[in-house]
Design an enzyme around this catalytic site. Structure first.
Site, PDB file in Angstrom:
ATOM      1  N   TYR A 187       0.847  -1.197   0.000  1.00  0.00           N
ATOM      2  CA  TYR A 187       0.000   0.000   0.000  1.00  0.00           C
ATOM      3  C   TYR A 187       0.881   1.246   0.000  1.00  0.00           C
ATOM      4  CZ  TYR A 187      -4.248   2.494   0.073  1.00  0.00           C
ATOM      5  OH  TYR A 187      -5.244   3.332  -0.311  1.00  0.00           O
ATOM      6  N   LYS A 190      -6.097  -1.927  -1.584  1.00  0.00           N
ATOM      7  CA  LYS A 190      -7.031  -1.747  -0.455  1.00  0.00           C
ATOM      8  C   LYS A 190      -7.667  -3.074  -0.070  1.00  0.00           C
ATOM      9  CE  LYS A 190      -7.780   2.523   0.849  1.00  0.00           C
ATOM     10  NZ  LYS A 190      -8.519   3.699   1.280  1.00  0.00           N
ATOM     11  N   ASP A 205     -14.340   5.900   1.410  1.00  0.00           N
ATOM     12  CA  ASP A 205     -13.290   5.826   2.418  1.00  0.00           C
ATOM     13  C   ASP A 205     -12.510   7.127   2.532  1.00  0.00           C
ATOM     14  OD1 ASP A 205     -11.887   4.329   4.354  1.00  0.00           O
ATOM     15  OD2 ASP A 205     -10.197   4.282   2.966  1.00  0.00           O
ATOM     16  N   ASP A 206     -12.338   7.833   1.414  1.00  0.00           N
ATOM     17  CA  ASP A 206     -11.566   9.083   1.469  1.00  0.00           C
ATOM     18  C   ASP A 206     -12.286  10.117   2.323  1.00  0.00           C
ATOM     19  OD1 ASP A 206      -9.566   8.182  -0.467  1.00  0.00           O
ATOM     20  OD2 ASP A 206     -11.265   8.176  -1.823  1.00  0.00           O
ATOM     21  N   ARG A 231      -8.446  10.635  -8.775  1.00  0.00           N
ATOM     22  CA  ARG A 231      -7.621  11.280  -7.744  1.00  0.00           C
ATOM     23  C   ARG A 231      -6.916  10.181  -6.974  1.00  0.00           C
ATOM     24  NH1 ARG A 231      -6.828  10.503  -3.420  1.00  0.00           N
ATOM     25  NH2 ARG A 231      -8.626  10.892  -2.133  1.00  0.00           N
ATOM     26  N   GLU A 284     -13.620   4.787  -4.071  1.00  0.00           N
ATOM     27  CA  GLU A 284     -12.232   5.045  -3.697  1.00  0.00           C
ATOM     28  C   GLU A 284     -11.539   5.946  -4.718  1.00  0.00           C
ATOM     29  OE1 GLU A 284     -10.587   3.970  -1.048  1.00  0.00           O
ATOM     30  OE2 GLU A 284      -8.651   4.720  -1.725  1.00  0.00           O
ATOM     31  N   ASP A 285     -10.931   7.009  -4.225  1.00  0.00           N
ATOM     32  CA  ASP A 285     -10.097   7.871  -5.067  1.00  0.00           C
ATOM     33  C   ASP A 285     -10.808   8.400  -6.314  1.00  0.00           C
ATOM     34  OD1 ASP A 285      -8.198   7.660  -3.154  1.00  0.00           O
ATOM     35  OD2 ASP A 285      -6.674   6.671  -4.359  1.00  0.00           O
ATOM     36  N   ASN A 313      -0.855  11.564   1.129  1.00  0.00           N
ATOM     37  CA  ASN A 313      -0.128  10.412   0.593  1.00  0.00           C
ATOM     38  C   ASN A 313       0.206  10.632  -0.871  1.00  0.00           C
ATOM     39  OD1 ASN A 313      -0.353   8.846   2.969  1.00  0.00           O
ATOM     40  ND2 ASN A 313      -2.455   8.319   2.424  1.00  0.00           N
TER      41      ASN A 313
HETATM   42  P1  NAD Z   1      -9.250  16.324  -2.878  1.00  0.00           P
HETATM   43  O1  NAD Z   1      -8.788  16.487  -4.260  1.00  0.00           O
HETATM   44  O2  NAD Z   1     -10.687  16.051  -2.637  1.00  0.00           O
HETATM   45  O3  NAD Z   1      -8.868  17.643  -2.033  1.00  0.00           O
HETATM   46  C1  NAD Z   1      -7.633  18.292  -2.083  1.00  0.00           C
HETATM   47  C2  NAD Z   1      -7.816  19.665  -1.472  1.00  0.00           C
HETATM   48  O4  NAD Z   1      -6.541  20.282  -1.364  1.00  0.00           O
HETATM   49  C3  NAD Z   1      -8.708  20.595  -2.258  1.00  0.00           C
HETATM   50  O5  NAD Z   1      -9.602  21.247  -1.401  1.00  0.00           O
HETATM   51  C4  NAD Z   1      -7.745  21.610  -2.837  1.00  0.00           C
HETATM   52  O6  NAD Z   1      -8.342  22.895  -2.965  1.00  0.00           O
HETATM   53  C5  NAD Z   1      -6.691  21.638  -1.758  1.00  0.00           C
HETATM   54  N1  NAD Z   1      -5.443  22.192  -2.242  1.00  0.00           N
HETATM   55  C6  NAD Z   1      -4.810  21.944  -3.407  1.00  0.00           C
HETATM   56  N2  NAD Z   1      -3.710  22.720  -3.500  1.00  0.00           N
HETATM   57  C7  NAD Z   1      -3.654  23.448  -2.378  1.00  0.00           C
HETATM   58  C8  NAD Z   1      -2.759  24.409  -1.889  1.00  0.00           C
HETATM   59  N3  NAD Z   1      -1.672  24.779  -2.579  1.00  0.00           N
HETATM   60  N4  NAD Z   1      -3.011  24.966  -0.686  1.00  0.00           N
HETATM   61  C9  NAD Z   1      -4.082  24.596   0.025  1.00  0.00           C
HETATM   62  N5  NAD Z   1      -4.963  23.670  -0.377  1.00  0.00           N
HETATM   63  C10 NAD Z   1      -4.757  23.103  -1.567  1.00  0.00           C
HETATM   64  O7  NAD Z   1      -8.370  15.194  -2.251  1.00  0.00           O
HETATM   65  P2  NAD Z   1      -8.605  14.422  -0.864  1.00  0.00           P
HETATM   66  O8  NAD Z   1      -9.337  13.161  -1.104  1.00  0.00           O
HETATM   67  O9  NAD Z   1      -9.159  15.340   0.153  1.00  0.00           O
HETATM   68  O10 NAD Z   1      -7.108  14.004  -0.526  1.00  0.00           O
HETATM   69  C11 NAD Z   1      -6.143  15.008  -0.254  1.00  0.00           C
HETATM   70  C12 NAD Z   1      -4.872  14.350   0.247  1.00  0.00           C
HETATM   71  O11 NAD Z   1      -5.155  13.631   1.441  1.00  0.00           O
HETATM   72  C13 NAD Z   1      -4.262  13.336  -0.728  1.00  0.00           C
HETATM   73  O12 NAD Z   1      -2.871  13.495  -0.743  1.00  0.00           O
HETATM   74  C14 NAD Z   1      -4.603  12.002  -0.128  1.00  0.00           C
HETATM   75  O13 NAD Z   1      -3.607  11.037  -0.366  1.00  0.00           O
HETATM   76  C15 NAD Z   1      -4.635  12.333   1.347  1.00  0.00           C
HETATM   77  N6  NAD Z   1      -5.478  11.376   2.084  1.00  0.00           N
HETATM   78  C16 NAD Z   1      -4.907  10.714   3.108  1.00  0.00           C
HETATM   79  C17 NAD Z   1      -5.645   9.782   3.803  1.00  0.00           C
HETATM   80  C18 NAD Z   1      -5.056   9.044   4.974  1.00  0.00           C
HETATM   81  O14 NAD Z   1      -5.586   8.049   5.383  1.00  0.00           O
HETATM   82  N7  NAD Z   1      -3.981   9.524   5.530  1.00  0.00           N
HETATM   83  C19 NAD Z   1      -6.964   9.515   3.430  1.00  0.00           C
HETATM   84  C20 NAD Z   1      -7.532  10.233   2.375  1.00  0.00           C
HETATM   85  C21 NAD Z   1      -6.771  11.180   1.702  1.00  0.00           C
END
Ligand code: NAD
Length: 571
Positions: A123, A194, A288-289, A176, A265-266, A428
């Site tokens: 993963y 996953k 899940d996100d 995404r 997912e994603d 991530n």
């Molecule tokens: P998403 O595309 O829905 O949201 C991304 C957000 O980041 C948007 O609101 C965007 O406006 C904002 N953004 C982009 N550039 C930016 C900047 N320069 N400054 C401030 N904000 C900015 O994506 P998501 O599903 O919310 O995922 C976002 C991140 O979180 C990914 O990297 C994903 O891997 C990570 N994530 C981690 C986990 C975990 O378990 N740790 C779970 C889900 C998502």
């Protein structure tokens, strides 16, 4: 959603008994008729050189295997030494995938017994790299590929899958992928990874898992221009045609796999929020996100309270990133705060978002629907640092996919405002984390309570070794999935993620906290997932979300469902 706090019987739960070895239903059914090379080529049944003498006679395996028999343990040792000899993590990934394709039992035995070492391979972070190189490393489909050209025949495609009792589907459209953006069909690595975690971390039987790629094209032109790209070389389908494809898919799943839970997912966030609100009250589904990430983050915040002191209701949360993860976490925090006595308005006022245009405020006219509940009355703040200075948050949570955005001034400001600043860099893979563990500890003089989405190695500062926790939804979704499957729930509710968060937090020990970790040791993940599954199943039965009669002992019932990777004797 109303969270009923009486469904939190899990503070300090007693350790559950060892799970019973699960009768391997698939083996009983599939073994009939399988012989010789067919048996060796069925990964669910294959034991390689571990087939017994009796089995070799009974199933026509003589001559197809070398003479010497090995035990499962010997096979595990061999696989581990091969993995450790590989030059790169991507080599380790492809080696493990090929093992998974030829011997399911051995794959899961190796992974489960070496989870801390191998989870970063199967993963995040390695799976991210694998998706980027998917076209090159693709050898065999490990799930179903449904494309927009399959409109009108999705049921038929689902019926092409060789197994019928599917209980957990992870589906992506690849828009995404982690924080890596649109990887189109190459995103298939994520549902595959996953579902491997569903089995490894929670014992969801592998034969009941189905990874699905909904290939609607890609807007990644580099992929489209690549002759080796495995997906449809067209622009992403949007609008009513996209919605109709998803609708046909969801309804086909109800017909073909009526007991399956669908995990979205994603997906890109414009589709993710819409699909969740459209389907969550119609079928057994979750995202899940949005919801799993919320569960793991809320849990980390509960555990942080044991270090910082005070109550959740005293805290203020600032998010960098206002997408699925950010808004999903806010929504669950709000529910948790309401359960602790705040009004909805008071609870929302504790959650602040910064997106790529600065602080999310009422005055902005560019806000997507999902951000609006968190648009507060405030002067515009163009960047994160000014928002921190103005709002003085107790916790800073990164879900933006923007590396280095928790800069030295940002972390230092958090450390000036708070004795023990909570800093979670959840993006991530590792390359997208808002800051590293080393940076968070160094810039806060070792005072940060830090967690990250992908793992960082322990870091020693001024003689103290900090072991940061992995704030990854893999602590939550496997257990939630197992609970949903075991109770045959017809819906997945936010309350389940709330009890999952509480259960996870209750399993963090004083030793974990002392080393800086707000999550339990990953090696305990099967116990953690089992306890979460029990808590979730209790919600299902209490809220009558199933047609199944409640078992007399829910914990024993859940544990009995868990897959154990052992070789069964076929004769
Ligand atoms: P998403 O595309 O829905 O949201 C991304 C957000 O980041 C948007 O609101 C965007 O406006 C904002 N953004 C982009 N550039 C930016 C900047 N320069 N400054 C401030 N904000 C900015 O994506 P998501 O599903 O919310 O995922 C976002 C991140 O979180 C990914 O990297 C994903 O891997 C990570 N994530 C981690 C986990 C975990 O378990 N740790 C779970 C889900 C998502």
């Amino acid at each position: 959603m109303t969270i009923h706090t009486e469904t939190e019987p899990h503070g300090g739960v007693a350790t559950l008994p060892e799970p019973q070895t699960r009768a391997h239903v698939a083996v009983q059914t599939v073994i009939e008729g399988k012989r010789g090379a067919d048996l060796l080529h069925d990964p669910l049944l294959n034991k390689g050189t571990s087939f017994t003498e009796k089995e070799r006679d009974a199933f026509g395996l003589r001559g197809l295997l070398p003479a010497n028999r090995t035990t499962l343990e010997q096979q595990v040792d061999k696989i581990l030494s091969n993995i450790r000899r590989k030059a790169t993590d991507l080599d380790r990934y492809t080696y493990l995938v090929s093992l998974q394709e030829r011997n399911t039992t051995l794959f899961y035995r190796v992974v489960i017994d070496n989870l801390s070492e191998l989870m970063p391979i199967i993963y995040t972070p390695t799976v991210g790299l694998a998706c980027q190189k998917y076209a090159l490393i693709f050898r065999r489909p490990q799930g179903l590929f449904i494309s927009s050209e399959d409109r009108g025949r999705i049921r038929e495609l689902l019926r092409n899958w060789p197994r019928t009792d599917i209980r957990m589907i992870v589906v992506t459209d690849g828009e995404r992928i982690l924080g890596l953006g649109d990887l189109g069909s190459c995103g298939m690595g994520i549902p595959v990874g996953k579902l491997s975690l569903y089995t490894a971390c929670a014992g969801v039987p592998p034969e009941q898992c189905l990874p699905i790629m909904l290939d609607v094209g890609t807007n990644n032109t580099a992929l489209r221009d690549d002759p080796l790209y495995i997906g449809l070389g067209q622009e992403r389908l949007r609008g009513p045609s996209y919605d109709a494809l998803v609708e046909e898919f969801v309804s086909a799943v109800q017909d073909v796999f009526p007991k399956a839970c669908i995990q979205f997912e994603d997906f890109g966030n414009s589709n993710a929020f819409r699909m969740l609100s459209k389907y969550r009250d119609q079928v057994c589904t979750f995202n899940d996100d949005i919801q799993g990430t919320a569960g793991v983050t809320l849990s980390g915040l509960y555990s942080s309270l044991r270090i910082t002191g005070g109550a959740l209701t005293d805290k203020k949360f600032l998010f960098l990133g206002a997408g699925e993860a950010g808004v999903g976490i806010c929504n669950l925090i709000v529910q948790a705060l309401i359960a602790e006595g705040l009004s909805e308005a008071e609870a929302r006022a504790r959650c602040w978002l910064v997106d790529s245009h600065g602080l999310v405020t009422k005055g902005r006219t560019d806000l997507a629907e999902h951000k609006r509940p968190y648009a507060h009355d405030h002067a515009p703040m163009p960047d994160l640092l000014s928002a921190i200075e103005a709002l003085k948050p107790t916790a800073l949570i990164g879900v933006s996919g923007q590396p280095a955005s928790f800069s030295e001034p940002v972390v230092k400001a958090m450390a000036r405002i708070n004795k023990r600043p909570v800093i979670f860099a959840l993006s991530n893979p590792t390359s997208k984390a808002e800051c590293t563990a080393e940076q968070a500890y160094t810039w806060s003089d070792g005072r940060a309570i830090f967690a990250s989405g992908s793992p960082f190695p322990p870091f020693t500062l001024n003689g103290k070794t900090h072991v940061s926790g992995q704030g990854n939804n893999s602590y939550i979704f496997p257990g939630v999935g197992l609970g949903v499957i075991a109770s045959e729930s017809q819906r997945v509710t936010d309350e389940m993620f709330f009890v999952a968060a509480k259960t996870l937090a209750s399993l963090v020990t004083e030793d974990d906290l002392a080393m800086g970790r707000v999550y339990p040791d990953l090696q305990r993940i099967r116990e953690v997932s089992a306890q979460i599954a029990v808590a979730v199943a209790e919600v299902v039965f209490a809220r009558q979300l199933t047609r199944m009669r409640p078992p007399s002992d829910i914990a024993a019932h859940v544990l009995a469902q868990m897959y154990q990777p052992v070789y069964e004797e076929y004769v």
